[in-house]
Design a protein around this motif. Structure first.
Motif, PDB file in Angstrom:
ATOM      1  N   ARG A 223       0.746  -1.241   0.011  1.00  0.00           N
ATOM      2  CA  ARG A 223       0.025  -0.070  -0.179  1.00  0.00           C
ATOM      3  C   ARG A 223       0.564   1.460   0.278  1.00  0.00           C
ATOM      4  N   TYR A 224       0.661   1.804  -1.496  1.00  0.00           N
ATOM      5  CA  TYR A 224       1.670   3.138  -1.034  1.00  0.00           C
ATOM      6  C   TYR A 224       0.409   4.491   0.023  1.00  0.00           C
ATOM      7  N   ALA A 225       2.035   5.470   0.310  1.00  0.00           N
ATOM      8  CA  ALA A 225       1.732   6.792   1.360  1.00  0.00           C
ATOM      9  C   ALA A 225       0.233   6.855   0.775  1.00  0.00           C
ATOM     10  N   GLU A 226      -0.439   6.874  -0.210  1.00  0.00           N
ATOM     11  CA  GLU A 226      -1.224   7.716  -0.552  1.00  0.00           C
ATOM     12  C   GLU A 226      -2.435   6.917  -0.417  1.00  0.00           C
ATOM     13  N   GLY A 227      -2.714   5.339   0.579  1.00  0.00           N
ATOM     14  CA  GLY A 227      -3.283   4.532   0.289  1.00  0.00           C
ATOM     15  C   GLY A 227      -4.118   4.135  -0.324  1.00  0.00           C
ATOM     16  N   HIS A 228      -3.090   3.470  -1.659  1.00  0.00           N
ATOM     17  CA  HIS A 228      -3.593   3.108  -2.631  1.00  0.00           C
ATOM     18  C   HIS A 228      -2.426   1.726  -2.494  1.00  0.00           C
ATOM     19  N   ASP A 229      -3.616   0.272  -2.779  1.00  0.00           N
ATOM     20  CA  ASP A 229      -2.942  -0.727  -3.167  1.00  0.00           C
ATOM     21  C   ASP A 229      -2.441  -1.215  -4.422  1.00  0.00           C
TER      22      ASP A 229
ATOM     23  N   HIS B 242      -3.491  -4.596 -16.559  1.00  0.00           N
ATOM     24  CA  HIS B 242      -3.448  -3.391 -17.420  1.00  0.00           C
ATOM     25  C   HIS B 242      -2.259  -2.747 -16.931  1.00  0.00           C
ATOM     26  N   SER B 243      -2.518  -1.717 -17.426  1.00  0.00           N
ATOM     27  CA  SER B 243      -1.959  -0.330 -16.909  1.00  0.00           C
ATOM     28  C   SER B 243      -1.580  -0.060 -15.087  1.00  0.00           C
ATOM     29  N   GLY B 244      -1.047  -0.054 -14.285  1.00  0.00           N
ATOM     30  CA  GLY B 244      -1.031   0.167 -12.584  1.00  0.00           C
ATOM     31  C   GLY B 244      -1.956  -0.702 -12.505  1.00  0.00           C
ATOM     32  N   ALA B 245      -1.528  -2.229 -12.949  1.00  0.00           N
ATOM     33  CA  ALA B 245      -1.965  -3.301 -12.187  1.00  0.00           C
ATOM     34  C   ALA B 245      -0.829  -3.949 -11.138  1.00  0.00           C
ATOM     35  N   GLY B 246       0.429  -3.276 -11.048  1.00  0.00           N
ATOM     36  CA  GLY B 246       1.668  -3.372  -9.992  1.00  0.00           C
ATOM     37  C   GLY B 246       2.256  -4.563 -10.742  1.00  0.00           C
ATOM     38  N   LYS B 247       1.911  -4.645 -11.424  1.00  0.00           N
ATOM     39  CA  LYS B 247       3.941  -5.218 -12.220  1.00  0.00           C
ATOM     40  C   LYS B 247       5.124  -4.293 -12.055  1.00  0.00           C
ATOM     41  N   THR B 248       5.720  -2.706 -12.053  1.00  0.00           N
ATOM     42  CA  THR B 248       6.813  -2.308 -11.901  1.00  0.00           C
ATOM     43  C   THR B 248       7.100  -3.089 -10.482  1.00  0.00           C
ATOM     44  N   THR B 249       5.302  -2.481  -9.480  1.00  0.00           N
ATOM     45  CA  THR B 249       6.037  -2.559  -7.622  1.00  0.00           C
ATOM     46  C   THR B 249       6.197  -4.039  -7.752  1.00  0.00           C
ATOM     47  N   LEU B 250       5.874  -4.842  -8.351  1.00  0.00           N
ATOM     48  CA  LEU B 250       5.887  -6.199  -7.939  1.00  0.00           C
ATOM     49  C   LEU B 250       7.812  -6.232  -8.515  1.00  0.00           C
TER      50      LEU B 250
ATOM     51  N   SER C 125       5.362  -7.406 -19.140  1.00  0.00           N
ATOM     52  CA  SER C 125       5.432  -6.385 -20.731  1.00  0.00           C
ATOM     53  C   SER C 125       3.740  -6.534 -20.946  1.00  0.00           C
ATOM     54  N   HIS C 126       3.537  -5.437 -21.701  1.00  0.00           N
ATOM     55  CA  HIS C 126       2.082  -5.423 -22.059  1.00  0.00           C
ATOM     56  C   HIS C 126       2.121  -6.803 -23.389  1.00  0.00           C
ATOM     57  N   ASP C 127       2.795  -6.644 -24.195  1.00  0.00           N
ATOM     58  CA  ASP C 127       2.840  -7.071 -25.221  1.00  0.00           C
ATOM     59  C   ASP C 127       2.297  -8.656 -25.475  1.00  0.00           C
TER      60      ASP C 127
HETATM   61  N1  LIG Z   1       5.150   5.870  -5.631  1.00  0.00           N
HETATM   62  C1  LIG Z   1       4.486   5.210  -5.464  1.00  0.00           C
HETATM   63  N2  LIG Z   1       3.188   6.329  -4.882  1.00  0.00           N
HETATM   64  C2  LIG Z   1       1.932   6.124  -4.726  1.00  0.00           C
HETATM   65  N3  LIG Z   1       1.359   4.932  -6.058  1.00  0.00           N
HETATM   66  C3  LIG Z   1       2.394   4.494  -6.715  1.00  0.00           C
HETATM   67  C4  LIG Z   1       3.883   4.733  -7.023  1.00  0.00           C
HETATM   68  N4  LIG Z   1       4.004   3.804  -7.504  1.00  0.00           N
HETATM   69  C5  LIG Z   1       3.014   2.926  -8.297  1.00  0.00           C
HETATM   70  N5  LIG Z   1       1.846   4.201  -7.824  1.00  0.00           N
HETATM   71  C6  LIG Z   1       0.617   3.123  -7.607  1.00  0.00           C
HETATM   72  O1  LIG Z   1       0.353   1.651  -7.514  1.00  0.00           O
HETATM   73  C7  LIG Z   1      -0.166   0.787  -8.885  1.00  0.00           C
HETATM   74  C8  LIG Z   1       0.386  -0.127 -10.154  1.00  0.00           C
HETATM   75  O2  LIG Z   1       1.967   0.695 -10.467  1.00  0.00           O
HETATM   76  P1  LIG Z   1       2.775  -0.340 -11.207  1.00  0.00           P
HETATM   77  O3  LIG Z   1       4.016   1.110 -12.001  1.00  0.00           O
HETATM   78  O4  LIG Z   1       3.065  -1.694 -10.394  1.00  0.00           O
HETATM   79  O5  LIG Z   1       1.841  -0.256 -12.581  1.00  0.00           O
HETATM   80  P2  LIG Z   1       2.389  -1.170 -13.942  1.00  0.00           P
HETATM   81  O6  LIG Z   1       1.459  -2.780 -13.632  1.00  0.00           O
HETATM   82  O7  LIG Z   1       3.752  -1.374 -13.401  1.00  0.00           O
HETATM   83  O8  LIG Z   1       1.385  -0.509 -14.974  1.00  0.00           O
HETATM   84  P3  LIG Z   1       2.240   0.268 -15.770  1.00  0.00           P
HETATM   85  O9  LIG Z   1       2.123  -0.834 -16.981  1.00  0.00           O
HETATM   86  O10 LIG Z   1       1.317   1.671 -16.622  1.00  0.00           O
HETATM   87  O11 LIG Z   1       3.436   0.514 -16.249  1.00  0.00           O
HETATM   88  C9  LIG Z   1      -0.970   2.069  -9.947  1.00  0.00           C
HETATM   89  O12 LIG Z   1      -2.185   2.669 -10.135  1.00  0.00           O
HETATM   90  C10 LIG Z   1       0.452   3.439  -9.502  1.00  0.00           C
HETATM   91  O13 LIG Z   1      -0.835   4.559  -9.746  1.00  0.00           O
END
Ligand SMILES: Nc1ncnc2c1ncn2[C@@H]1O[C@H](COP(=O)(O)OP(=O)(O)OP(=O)(O)O)[C@@H](O)[C@H]1O
Ligand SMILES: [Mg+2]
Lengths: 332, 221
Positions: free
Chosen positions: B10-16, B36-44, B194-196
């Motif tokens: 959960r990011y500081a803004e409360g987003h999971d 999808h974009s924002g699904a959490g791939k980069t976070t992982l 990847s999206h592809d």
């Molecule tokens: N540093 C951050 N602070 C707050 N929220 C964040 C932060 N980084 C990512 N998020 C939020 O966490 C969610 C997942 O982000 P993430 O970057 O993991 O998505 P993604 O799957 O990589 O998307 P994309 O395909 O667009 O790269 C998004 O809703 C994003 O807005």
């Protein structure tokens, strides 16, 4: 950080390698560590030289800040050298007790002459003193109306040795203890004044020097902060691929070191130049007073110390900046 | 090699960004992460390299619980992981050679070794001739390959790639994927976001799908 590796021109191609974890020996690590120091030092130096205008400005600012207290200190050293080269100014006036006879006074003078810590004595009898006073003061009429001589016998004692103030003070204490002596007066107030003035000036120089050192630290800290800021992206990337804080810190510490060392060199040159500028008029002045006085400069050791001090300040200043700002830069 | 045990972020803004994600990735695997974009791939991916820490749950990498790695241990941890970033993240004022050499210089290799391995890596991605070029003079695909060379030059056990083919044409994308497969064949664990879908579904590797931070497919190997 990474240092420019252009010098590396060896073994093109290279064999295909597996993905096994590589191990580096301790010796190799040490050598690599040394190498990174060399690279960082050279890279920082290149950056300093690549920006000649801002680097020279930084050097000058640091140089002036260091030259000011150093120059004042050299001046004070010269003054104290000058004052110690003057002949012993101290003289002790022994006023004898009222009842002491002429003969006893002369006997005392002879005794004092025997003392090793006495260079010279002169006896002024109360009659001589009265005569002298009569002719010099213009109170002849008043004095003539007195029925007895109010003046005591006087022995003037010059202490042996140069202007060792403590020795003269000790001698005065000794002489005061003679039963025939009413009062022993050491006339060196002006010397004490000079000494306390010198002490005051030294403290002022120290205070000014302290302030300027703080100023130098702040200037260096700010310069390094800007350098860190301008390489923010690079720092992030280095941290992402596993660069430790020490690794990231190193080139900035070297940058600070080079600025500090350069500033120290500038300071030494400034001090030497101003002494050279003053040399001519001072030797003329000394000639007028038939004095042997020679202006004493910073010397090689003094210059070297200044450069070392500059380097240390450079390291300290950059360390402050690095400690404050590098931790804030985290990969996002 | 990599295992997530009910990891939430959960990011500081409360987003999971991640919710209760559990997944195991074996040593020899090449795994795609999609969603999808924002699904959490980069976070992982960021969690694996300790750019982010989980709010709940545990991440194990190479048998080590990442919760036990303090900030001082992070550099050492990252040296075992090669990362390819979506926007390359190259040093623009350094040559291709110096960019690829960076991980080796950091790890403290002797400069002959650095020269040899950098050229081997550049050879692998087909850029040996451009070692003295500056990154800005390269095309997007070439820059991406420099990034890959930098990621693999230190012979990491794990290779992470975030949208490595994001803005490349299909031919180049396929080539890059093939490169990753080659690294995987010599024993590197590879994880690619990847999206592809069209491309990755052709490659017959495991695909993990995330939706709104939840793992919806590919969790079991
Ligand atoms: N540093 C951050 N602070 C707050 N929220 C964040 C932060 N980084 C990512 N998020 C939020 O966490 C969610 C997942 O982000 P993430 O970057 O993991 O998505 P993604 O799957 O990589 O998307 P994309 O395909 O667009 O790269 C998004 O809703 C994003 O807005
Ligand atoms: Mg992403």
């Amino acid at each position: 950080m990474i240092g420019r590796l252009k010098a590396t021109r060896s073994v093109p191609g290279g064999r295909r390698e597996g993905a096994s974890q590589s191990r580096t020996g301790l010796r190799d690590r040490y050598q690599a560590w040394l190498q990174h120091h060399r690279l960082s030092a050279a890279d920082s130096m290149t950056r300093v030289i690549d920006n000649p205008v801002s680097s020279v400005m930084t050097w000058l600012v640091i140089g002036i800040a260091l030259a000011l207290p150093t120059g004042l200190n050299v001046a004070l050293d010269n003054v104290s050298q000058l004052s110690s080269s003057w002949d012993s100014p101290a003289q002790i006036s022994l006023f004898l007790q009222d009842g002491v006879s002429d003969d006893r006074a002369r006997q005392l003078q002879a005794e004092l002459d025997e003392r090793p810590d006495v260079a010279e004595t002169r006896f002024v009898s109360r009659e001589e003193a009265l005569d002298e006073f009569r002719t010099l003061s213009g109170f002849a009429d008043v004095l003539a109306s007195l029925d007895s001589n109010p003046l005591p016998h006087l022995i003037l004692v010059s202490p042996a040795g140069a202007a060792a103030q403590s020795a003269a003070l000790a001698l005065r204490e000794d002489l005061q203890a003679y039963p025939d002596v009413a009062q022993a007066v050491l006339d060196m107030e002006w010397l004490q004044r000079l000494n306390s003035l010198m002490e005051l000036s030294r403290r002022l120089v120290l205070a000014v020097g302290g302030l300027l050192v703080v100023g130098v630290l702040l200037i260096l800290g700010n310069t390094i902060r800007l350098a860190i800021e301008s390489r923010r992206e690079e720092i992030v990337i280095v941290k992402l691929v596993g660069g430790s804080n020490a690794f990231v810190r190193r080139p900035f510490l070297y940058t600070g070191l080079w600025y500090g060392v350069g500033g120290g060199v500038f300071a030494a040159v400034l001090v030497a130049a101003s002494l050279w500028f003053l040399r001519q008029p001072i030797s003329e002045l000394a000639g007028l007073y038939q004095s042997e006085f020679r202006l004493r400069g910073l010397g090689v050791m003094g210059g070297l110390n200044l450069v070392i001090l500059g380097g240390l300040l450079g390291l300290a200043g950059s360390w402050l900046a690095v400690a404050r700002h590098l931790a804030d830069i985290q990969p996002r | 090699m990599i295992s997530f045990d009910r990891v939430s972020k959960r990011y500081a803004e409360g987003h999971d960004a991640l919710r209760e994600v559990s997944v195991n990735i074996g040593k020899d695997e090449l795994v795609f992460i999609t969603g999808h974009s924002g699904a959490g791939k980069t976070t992982l991916l960021r969690m694996i390299m300790l750019m982010e820490r989980p709010s709940r749950g545990q991440v194990l990498v190479d048998g080590q619980n990442l919760a036990n790695i303090g900030s001082r241990g992070i550099p050492r941890h990252r040296r075992n992981i090669g990362v390819v970033f979506q926007n390359h993240r190259l040093l623009l004022d350094r040559t291709v050679f110096d960019n690829v050499a960076l991980p080796l210089v950091i790890a403290g290799h002797d400069h002959r070794e650095v020269g040899r391995r950098v050229r081997a890596a550049l050879d692998k991605v087909g850029l040996l001739k451009r070692e003295r070029a500056m990154p800005v003079t390269l095309s997007g695909g070439e820059q991406q390959r420099v990034g890959i060379a930098r990621a693999v030059v230190g012979k990491p056990k794990i290779l992470l790639a975030d949208e490595p083919t994001g803005n490349l044409d299909p031919g180049l994308s396929a080539e890059i994927m093939q490169l990753f497969e080659e690294f995987n064949q010599v024993g590197v664990t590879v994880l690619i976001a990847s999206h592809d879908l069209a491309l990755i579904s052709r490659l017959h590797h495991r695909i993990i799908t995330l939706r709104d931070g939840r793992l919806v497919a590919g969790g079991k190997s």
